[in-house]
Design a protein around this motif. Sequence first.
Motif, short mmCIF file in Angstrom:
data_model
loop_
_atom_site.label_atom_id
_atom_site.label_comp_id
_atom_site.label_asym_id
_atom_site.label_seq_id
_atom_site.Cartn_x
_atom_site.Cartn_y
_atom_site.Cartn_z
N ALA A 161 0.82 -1.22 0.00
CA ALA A 161 0.00 0.00 0.00
C ALA A 161 0.85 1.26 0.00
O ALA A 161 0.43 2.30 -0.51
N LYS A 180 -4.34 0.12 -7.20
CA LYS A 180 -4.92 0.79 -6.05
C LYS A 180 -5.70 -0.22 -5.24
O LYS A 180 -6.55 -0.94 -5.76
N VAL A 184 -5.71 -2.48 3.86
CA VAL A 184 -4.77 -3.52 4.28
C VAL A 184 -5.26 -4.12 5.60
O VAL A 184 -5.68 -3.40 6.50
N VAL A 236 -4.78 4.73 2.73
CA VAL A 236 -5.85 3.73 2.66
C VAL A 236 -6.15 3.26 4.07
O VAL A 236 -5.26 3.26 4.94
N GLN A 238 -6.58 0.88 7.24
CA GLN A 238 -5.78 -0.28 7.66
C GLN A 238 -6.36 -0.87 8.94
O GLN A 238 -6.64 -0.15 9.90
#
Length: 303
Positions: A161, A180, A184, A236, A238
């Motif tokens: 990521a 993309k 995660v 992103v 997580q």
Amino acid sequence: MVCRATVAVTAAASTIAIAPHAGAQGYLRAGDIDALPVRQAGQRIAYGADTLQFGELRLPAGGRRPYPVAVVLHGGCWVARYATLRNTAPLADALAGDGIATWNAEYRRADRPGGGWPGTFLDVGRAADFIRTLAPRYGLDTSRVVVVGHSAGGHLALWVAARGRLPRASPVAPEGSPLKVRGVVALAGPPDLASFYAPDTASCGEGVGELLGGPPSREVARAHDGSPASFFPLGVPQDWLGAADDRIVPPAEQLAPWAAAARRAGDQVTLTVIPHASHFELIAPSTAAYRQVLAAVQALLGP
């Protein structure tokens, strides 16, 4: 839905979500996970020319295409002598049984030709990007991909990521535009290589030196570019999961401070510590931890 309570665990006001009581049991070892049965062997597909550049693709038995996807990365301290993708095959199989296509990727480890720096990093990046190649034939949804990794694989999942933030001159920078991902799920994945390094011990931290080709104090640039923590915010969501009795990646030492750092940088990070569990319960489908993993993956994939 799993209820979570939050408690302060560091002076930096990090929070850990506590999962429900897992129940008393003897703790699992790597070999115990390798011996677990899998219902679906998976289709072995090469993503590169090397014999270790391949993955196992498992598709849901039912459901509607295109399928959401979990890229699964096994651990083993970044070296082949401890684990292969067989260690995450039960997890990948279970996720496929729950409606999520899985790409359980093998990669060259530090003790194999071509592995270490930069090969290990390049392999996991290529494996993730290979979803775009697999998608048309197997009905995969490239807009709904998460990366799930365990232990050293958790570190690599976070790095997948992070790699879009690498400078182009870095030896591990992606070749073109990286895929993309939605998020995660890092299972006992240390985000910083320098702080995890433990030379001259039997711990997993010794593998950092093999991965980088030397201690982080000497390979400063490699340790920087190979550590997801160097690139917070990753941009992103997580979900980090740890086990309360994990001596390989202790969550209070190796996860909580970095989760707090990621939040301060602006990332959306949830750290869940599962009580009465150790390192390998996190990838055993029969445990309460698996329900946490599944819920995290489903939440990140979205409807």
